[in-house]
Design a protein around this motif. Sequence first.
Motif, mmCIF file in Angstrom:
data_model
loop_
_atom_site.group_PDB
_atom_site.id
_atom_site.type_symbol
_atom_site.label_atom_id
_atom_site.label_comp_id
_atom_site.label_asym_id
_atom_site.label_seq_id
_atom_site.Cartn_x
_atom_site.Cartn_y
_atom_site.Cartn_z
ATOM 1 N N ALA A 87 -5.750 -4.077 -2.475
ATOM 2 C CA ALA A 87 -5.726 -4.434 -1.061
ATOM 3 C C ALA A 87 -5.127 -3.277 -0.272
ATOM 4 N N HIS A 88 -5.812 -2.845 0.772
ATOM 5 C CA HIS A 88 -5.326 -1.741 1.600
ATOM 6 C C HIS A 88 -4.730 -2.218 2.918
ATOM 7 N N ALA A 89 -4.710 -3.526 3.123
ATOM 8 C CA ALA A 89 -4.082 -4.151 4.284
ATOM 9 C C ALA A 89 -3.568 -5.509 3.834
ATOM 10 N N PRO A 90 -2.504 -5.999 4.454
ATOM 11 C CA PRO A 90 -1.971 -7.298 4.006
ATOM 12 C C PRO A 90 -2.990 -8.425 4.106
ATOM 13 N N GLU A 91 -3.882 -8.359 5.091
ATOM 14 C CA GLU A 91 -4.896 -9.405 5.253
ATOM 15 C C GLU A 91 -5.857 -9.463 4.072
ATOM 16 N N GLU A 92 -5.992 -8.379 3.361
ATOM 17 C CA GLU A 92 -6.940 -8.317 2.245
ATOM 18 C C GLU A 92 -6.425 -8.978 0.969
ATOM 19 N N VAL A 93 -5.118 -9.135 0.820
ATOM 20 C CA VAL A 93 -4.567 -9.637 -0.448
ATOM 21 C C VAL A 93 -5.105 -11.034 -0.763
ATOM 22 N N ALA A 94 -4.993 -11.956 0.181
ATOM 23 C CA ALA A 94 -5.460 -13.322 -0.073
ATOM 24 C C ALA A 94 -6.971 -13.359 -0.307
ATOM 25 N N GLN A 95 -7.729 -12.560 0.450
ATOM 26 C CA GLN A 95 -9.181 -12.535 0.260
ATOM 27 C C GLN A 95 -9.552 -12.009 -1.124
ATOM 28 N N LYS A 137 -3.047 -16.234 9.688
ATOM 29 C CA LYS A 137 -2.129 -15.373 10.426
ATOM 30 C C LYS A 137 -1.409 -14.469 9.446
ATOM 31 N N VAL A 138 -1.179 -13.230 9.858
ATOM 32 C CA VAL A 138 -0.360 -12.299 9.097
ATOM 33 C C VAL A 138 0.645 -11.686 10.058
ATOM 34 N N LEU A 139 1.914 -11.787 9.707
ATOM 35 C CA LEU A 139 2.983 -11.162 10.473
ATOM 36 C C LEU A 139 3.475 -9.974 9.664
ATOM 37 N N GLN A 140 3.548 -8.806 10.276
ATOM 38 C CA GLN A 140 3.929 -7.602 9.542
ATOM 39 C C GLN A 140 5.024 -6.847 10.268
ATOM 40 N N THR A 141 5.963 -6.340 9.488
ATOM 41 C CA THR A 141 6.962 -5.410 9.988
ATOM 42 C C THR A 141 7.158 -4.355 8.918
ATOM 43 N N GLY A 142 6.812 -3.134 9.231
ATOM 44 C CA GLY A 142 6.948 -2.047 8.271
ATOM 45 C C GLY A 142 6.157 -2.321 7.007
ATOM 46 N N ASP A 143 6.849 -2.296 5.868
ATOM 47 C CA ASP A 143 6.214 -2.461 4.562
ATOM 48 C C ASP A 143 6.211 -3.899 4.059
ATOM 49 N N LEU A 144 6.580 -4.863 4.912
ATOM 50 C CA LEU A 144 6.588 -6.275 4.536
ATOM 51 C C LEU A 144 5.654 -7.065 5.432
ATOM 52 N N ALA A 145 5.056 -8.100 4.861
ATOM 53 C CA ALA A 145 4.190 -8.981 5.637
ATOM 54 C C ALA A 145 4.344 -10.409 5.142
ATOM 55 N N LEU A 146 4.142 -11.347 6.047
ATOM 56 C CA LEU A 146 4.124 -12.773 5.736
ATOM 57 C C LEU A 146 2.741 -13.272 6.105
ATOM 58 N N ASP A 153 2.930 -16.560 2.031
ATOM 59 C CA ASP A 153 3.107 -15.518 1.025
ATOM 60 C C ASP A 153 3.800 -14.293 1.603
ATOM 61 N N VAL A 154 4.695 -13.712 0.815
ATOM 62 C CA VAL A 154 5.353 -12.466 1.186
ATOM 63 C C VAL A 154 4.658 -11.335 0.440
ATOM 64 N N LEU A 155 4.258 -10.306 1.192
ATOM 65 C CA LEU A 155 3.534 -9.162 0.643
ATOM 66 C C LEU A 155 4.338 -7.898 0.927
ATOM 67 N N ARG A 156 4.163 -6.878 0.067
ATOM 68 C CA ARG A 156 4.846 -5.610 0.280
ATOM 69 C C ARG A 156 3.879 -4.458 0.052
ATOM 70 N N ARG A 157 3.981 -3.445 0.934
ATOM 71 C CA ARG A 157 3.196 -2.230 0.762
ATOM 72 C C ARG A 157 3.813 -1.431 -0.391
ATOM 73 N N GLN A 158 2.954 -1.000 -1.305
ATOM 74 C CA GLN A 158 3.380 -0.235 -2.466
ATOM 75 C C GLN A 158 3.424 1.261 -2.121
ATOM 76 N N ALA A 159 4.005 2.059 -2.998
ATOM 77 C CA ALA A 159 4.134 3.503 -2.772
ATOM 78 C C ALA A 159 2.776 4.174 -2.543
ATOM 79 N N ASP A 160 1.718 3.618 -3.158
ATOM 80 C CA ASP A 160 0.378 4.207 -3.002
ATOM 81 C C ASP A 160 -0.366 3.685 -1.771
ATOM 82 N N GLY A 161 0.305 2.850 -0.959
ATOM 83 C CA GLY A 161 -0.297 2.331 0.258
ATOM 84 C C GLY A 161 -1.004 1.000 0.102
ATOM 85 N N THR A 162 -1.159 0.509 -1.119
ATOM 86 C CA THR A 162 -1.792 -0.794 -1.341
ATOM 87 C C THR A 162 -0.766 -1.901 -1.133
ATOM 88 N N TRP A 163 -1.247 -3.126 -1.062
ATOM 89 C CA TRP A 163 -0.387 -4.291 -0.818
ATOM 90 C C TRP A 163 -0.461 -5.250 -1.992
#
Length: 127
Positions: free
Chosen positions: A3-11, A69-78, A103-113
Amino acid sequence: MPAHAPEEVAQLWAESLTAGNLEALVELYEPDATLVAQPGEVVTGVEAIREVLSALLAMEPTFNLEVRKVLQTGDLALSFADWTLSGTGPEGEAIEMAAQTSDVLRRQADGTWCFVIDNPFGSAHGF
């Protein structure tokens, strides 16, 4: 596929479940992620998550999901999503489930979530 965006993880999770791809599902979790397997049952770590997801795949489910809905701040998203599942239980019984994730998501070092906390039941009830 990561996933390259938090919205993509659930999909991607929904697509991987529908395809029966356990490895793709597990790759969406951080190594020490937590999953609410069912109300009252929380597991941590990819091996425990793998076991839960394997049992879910055994139901041969039909799964539908819509990210609300996705709420994001920096490297974290809900992330919040509505889902429905139809499958077959171990005794051949029909299973129907529906809920809203939180769900709580985090951006990884490689930019994926990835999932940090996967709560498919969306509330604190049953913990």
